[in-house]
Design a protein around this motif. Structure first.
Motif, PDB file in Angstrom:
ATOM      1  N   THR A  74     103.216  -1.119  60.415  1.00 31.99           N
ATOM      2  CA  THR A  74     102.477  -2.072  61.228  1.00 31.99           C
ATOM      3  C   THR A  74     101.844  -3.083  60.289  1.00 31.99           C
ATOM      4  O   THR A  74     101.210  -2.698  59.302  1.00 31.99           O
ATOM      5  N   VAL A  75     102.052  -4.346  60.584  1.00 27.99           N
ATOM      6  CA  VAL A  75     101.428  -5.403  59.788  1.00 27.99           C
ATOM      7  C   VAL A  75     100.397  -6.087  60.678  1.00 27.99           C
ATOM      8  O   VAL A  75     100.732  -6.635  61.725  1.00 27.99           O
ATOM      9  N   GLU A  76      99.145  -5.993  60.244  1.00 25.50           N
ATOM     10  CA  GLU A  76      98.068  -6.720  60.896  1.00 25.50           C
ATOM     11  C   GLU A  76      97.793  -7.940  60.032  1.00 25.50           C
ATOM     12  O   GLU A  76      97.812  -7.851  58.804  1.00 25.50           O
ATOM     13  N   MET A  77      97.565  -9.068  60.669  1.00 24.47           N
ATOM     14  CA  MET A  77      97.356 -10.298  59.902  1.00 24.47           C
ATOM     15  C   MET A  77      96.390 -11.215  60.617  1.00 24.47           C
ATOM     16  O   MET A  77      96.222 -11.131  61.838  1.00 24.47           O
ATOM     17  N   GLY A  78      95.765 -12.079  59.815  1.00 19.05           N
ATOM     18  CA  GLY A  78      94.856 -13.038  60.389  1.00 19.05           C
ATOM     19  C   GLY A  78      94.652 -14.222  59.464  1.00 19.05           C
ATOM     20  O   GLY A  78      94.684 -14.084  58.239  1.00 19.05           O
ATOM     21  N   VAL A  79      94.460 -15.367  60.061  1.00 19.03           N
ATOM     22  CA  VAL A  79      94.230 -16.596  59.309  1.00 19.03           C
ATOM     23  C   VAL A  79      92.833 -16.539  58.705  1.00 19.03           C
ATOM     24  O   VAL A  79      91.847 -16.310  59.405  1.00 19.03           O
ATOM     25  N   ARG A  80      92.737 -16.724  57.402  1.00 20.47           N
ATOM     26  CA  ARG A  80      91.462 -16.682  56.690  1.00 20.47           C
ATOM     27  C   ARG A  80      90.874 -18.072  56.498  1.00 20.47           C
ATOM     28  O   ARG A  80      89.669 -18.257  56.564  1.00 20.47           O
TER      29      ARG A  80
END
Length: 134
Positions: A74-80
Motif C-alpha cells: 500500500t502506498v500512501e501519499m500526499g502533497v507536501r
C-alpha cells in the motif's frame, strides 16, 4: 491514513523480487511512480499522456523488507508543497501493518517541446491544495 491524502494498493510481482528473496530496492521507486500515476488519474483526472512532469528528486528511506509473500503493498501519499512549476510529495509504503519505506519526490511540470518548466495547471493546484492535510 493520518498524514496522507491518497492511498493505492499495488501487486508485488514475481519480477520485483531479487535473489535475496525480497523486493529489490530499485522497485520501490517503481511503486512510487505507479502511485503517482494512480493519483493523477484518480484525483486530477489526467492520464500519463497529459501529465508532462519530470522527476527531479527522489529520496527513499528503507525500513523493512517486502517479499512476494506479502502479495501487495500500500502506498500512501500526499502533497507536501506546491511551487509555481513543482510539487513535493511524501510517501509511506506499507506491507501489511509494517512500514517498508518512506520517501519524498519532487516533480516539475514541463513544456515537452521547449524542455523548460512551466506553471502547473491552475485546476491541479486548486485540487491538490483542497486535499492537503498539512
Amino acid at each position: 491514513m493520518t498524514d496522507f491524502e491518497y492511498e493505492t494498493e499495488l501487486q508485488v510481482r514475481f519480477r520485483d523480487v531479487d535473489a535475496m528473496g525480497h523486493v529489490n530496492n530499485a522497485v520501490y521507486a517503481t511503486y512510487l511512480e505507479q502511485a503517482r500515476v494512480d493519483y493523477y488519474a484518480d484525483v486530477l483526472g489526467v492520464g500519463l499522456d497529459d501529465i508532462d512532469t519530470v522527476l527531479v528528486n527522489l529520496e527513499i528511506d528503507y525500513r523493512h523488507e517486502v517479499t512476494l509473500a506479502d502479495g501487495t503493498v500500500t502506498v500512501e501519499m500526499g502533497v507536501r508543497s506546491i511551487g509555481e512549476s513543482s510539487v513535493v510529495v511524501g510517501y509511506e509504503l506499507r506491507a501489511g501493518d509494517r512500514v517498508a519505506a518512506t520517501a519524498e519526490t519532487t516533480q516539475v511540470y514541463v513544456d515537452p517541446e521547449a524542455g523548460t518548466s512551466r506553471p502547473l495547471p491552475e485546476d491541479w493546484v486548486e485540487t491538490m491544495e483542497s486535499l492537503r492535510l498539512g
